[in-house]
Design a protein around this motif. Structure first.
Motif, short mmCIF file in Angstrom:
data_model
loop_
_atom_site.label_atom_id
_atom_site.label_comp_id
_atom_site.label_asym_id
_atom_site.label_seq_id
_atom_site.Cartn_x
_atom_site.Cartn_y
_atom_site.Cartn_z
N THR A 9 -12.81 -14.73 -31.01
CA THR A 9 -13.05 -13.88 -29.83
C THR A 9 -11.80 -13.77 -28.99
OG1 THR A 9 -14.64 -13.48 -28.03
CG2 THR A 9 -13.78 -15.72 -28.23
N ASN A 11 -11.47 -11.95 -25.02
CA ASN A 11 -11.74 -11.13 -23.84
C ASN A 11 -12.73 -9.99 -24.05
OD1 ASN A 11 -10.29 -12.53 -21.90
ND2 ASN A 11 -8.39 -11.39 -22.27
N LYS A 13 -16.49 -10.65 -23.66
CA LYS A 13 -17.61 -11.57 -23.52
C LYS A 13 -18.96 -10.88 -23.75
CE LYS A 13 -18.04 -11.26 -18.43
NZ LYS A 13 -19.44 -10.77 -18.42
N GLU A 17 -21.60 -12.42 -26.32
CA GLU A 17 -22.97 -12.74 -25.92
C GLU A 17 -23.97 -12.21 -26.95
OE1 GLU A 17 -26.03 -12.17 -22.12
OE2 GLU A 17 -24.19 -10.99 -22.22
N ASP A 37 -11.16 -19.04 -29.78
CA ASP A 37 -10.81 -18.18 -28.65
C ASP A 37 -9.29 -18.07 -28.54
OD1 ASP A 37 -10.45 -16.92 -26.23
OD2 ASP A 37 -11.95 -18.11 -25.16
N SER A 40 -8.82 -16.07 -24.15
CA SER A 40 -9.64 -15.31 -23.21
C SER A 40 -9.57 -15.91 -21.81
CB SER A 40 -11.10 -15.26 -23.67
OG SER A 40 -11.21 -14.62 -24.92
N SER A 43 -13.93 -15.85 -17.65
CA SER A 43 -15.28 -15.28 -17.81
C SER A 43 -15.88 -15.62 -19.17
CB SER A 43 -15.25 -13.77 -17.60
OG SER A 43 -14.41 -13.14 -18.56
N THR A 44 -15.05 -15.67 -20.20
CA THR A 44 -15.54 -16.05 -21.53
C THR A 44 -15.92 -17.53 -21.54
OG1 THR A 44 -14.27 -14.35 -22.69
CG2 THR A 44 -14.92 -16.29 -23.97
N ARG A 45 -15.11 -18.35 -20.93
CA ARG A 45 -15.41 -19.79 -20.85
C ARG A 45 -16.74 -20.02 -20.12
NH1 ARG A 45 -12.42 -24.23 -21.48
NH2 ARG A 45 -10.50 -23.00 -21.63
N LEU A 47 -19.26 -17.90 -19.91
CA LEU A 47 -20.35 -17.45 -20.78
C LEU A 47 -20.71 -18.54 -21.79
CD1 LEU A 47 -22.17 -15.09 -21.92
CD2 LEU A 47 -20.27 -14.67 -23.51
N HIS A 61 -16.10 -24.84 -27.94
CA HIS A 61 -15.15 -23.82 -27.51
C HIS A 61 -13.73 -24.28 -27.82
CE1 HIS A 61 -13.53 -21.11 -24.01
NE2 HIS A 61 -13.23 -20.64 -25.21
#
Length: 270
Positions: A9, A11, A13, A17, A37, A40, A43-45, A47, A61
């Motif tokens: 992934t 950026n 999110k 999701e 990741d 990112s 905001s991804t963290r 989520l 993660h």
């Protein structure tokens, strides 16, 4: 057999999701999920932290600093964190059909790795999935190559075939034994920017004596619509691929071993 699912992934999110929701709805869950990741933002963290609270399996993660497109290095770092015997790799814009993990497990065989396909979604269907978090099927609108959304055990046995070539390589739907990944030292970290890191990885698997099953009508997944990545580094990446083919390289000098050693070192110092 313990299954690790790796999801790349960067950026997006909203797509991640939807992907994680499709994982939760599997008829057979993986034993763990590792998010690879590639840098990112927070905001991804956040989520992923929310999903961890009630996710049915361990959700890990794996993050690295944003320093350009470094998918190979991000996958290696995530691979080093896995505890599974069999690794299934997808991208963060791939929605899984309910039997995706189950059918991959059915086709796992020593000495083989599995290349699956994907059905492509148009922009309007992508927007619907991101908004409603639904899983498409063969009857959904907005599927560009609908035949790739057909799931059939009979047709899969009939049309899946041995394909010992790197053509049509896609790490958005690829399954490999972890011991076979380690034997070739994983992905080549020298790949920067979009393209060829997956093909080069497959070439080395083939040079190591492994066989590739091209899986048809099974382990169905759906590719969300998005703009294509910039391909500025493709000529340099092509040179790395061609060098691997020319010398029939099996192991890369700059691969997963660094992260495996670091993991061992971190564990020993605790």
């Amino acid at each position: 057999m313990k299954i690790s699912l790796i999801i790349t992934t960067y950026n997006w999110k909203e797509a991640l999701e939807a992907v994680l929701e499709s994982v939760k709805r599997q008829t057979q869950l993986p034993d763990e999920v590792v998010i690879a990741d590639d840098g990112s933002t927070a905001s991804t963290r956040e989520l992923i932290s929310q999903f961890k609270k009630n996710f049915p399996v361990p959700l890990i993660h794996s993050w690295q600093e944003d320093d350009g497109f470094r998918a190979a290095q991000s996958r290696n770092k995530a691979l080093a964190k896995t505890t599974g015997d069999y690794i299934i790799m997808i991208d963060g814009d791939i929605i899984l059909s309910r039997n995706f993990i189950k059918t991959h497990c059915l086709h796992a065989s020593p000495g083989w790795f599995v290349q699956g396909g994907r059905a492509k979604l148009n922009e309007s269907q992508t927007e619907k999935i991101l908004k409603k978090l639904v899983i498409p099927n063969i009857f959904s609108r907005g599927i560009k190559n609908r035949k790739n959304s057909l799931s059939s055990h009979f047709l899969s046995k009939l049309f899946s075939y041995k394909s010992n070539t790197a053509k049509k390589t896609r790490t958005c739907n690829l399954a490999v034994w972890k011991k076979d990944i380690i034997a070739i030292n994983g992905f080549d970290n020298n790949f920067i920017g979009w393209g060829r890191e997956d093909s080069e990885f497959v070439e080395r698997l083939l040079f190591s004596g492994k066989n590739r099953l091209y899986l048809k009508f099974a382990s169905i997944c759906f590719h969300l619509h998005h703009n294509e990545n910039a391909r500025l580094q493709l000529p340099e990446n092509q040179k790395i691929l061609e060098n691997t083919i020319r010398h029939k390289k099996i192991k890369t000098e700059n691969g997963i071993d660094y992260y495996l050693a670091k993991k061992t070192s971190d564990t020993s110092t605790k």
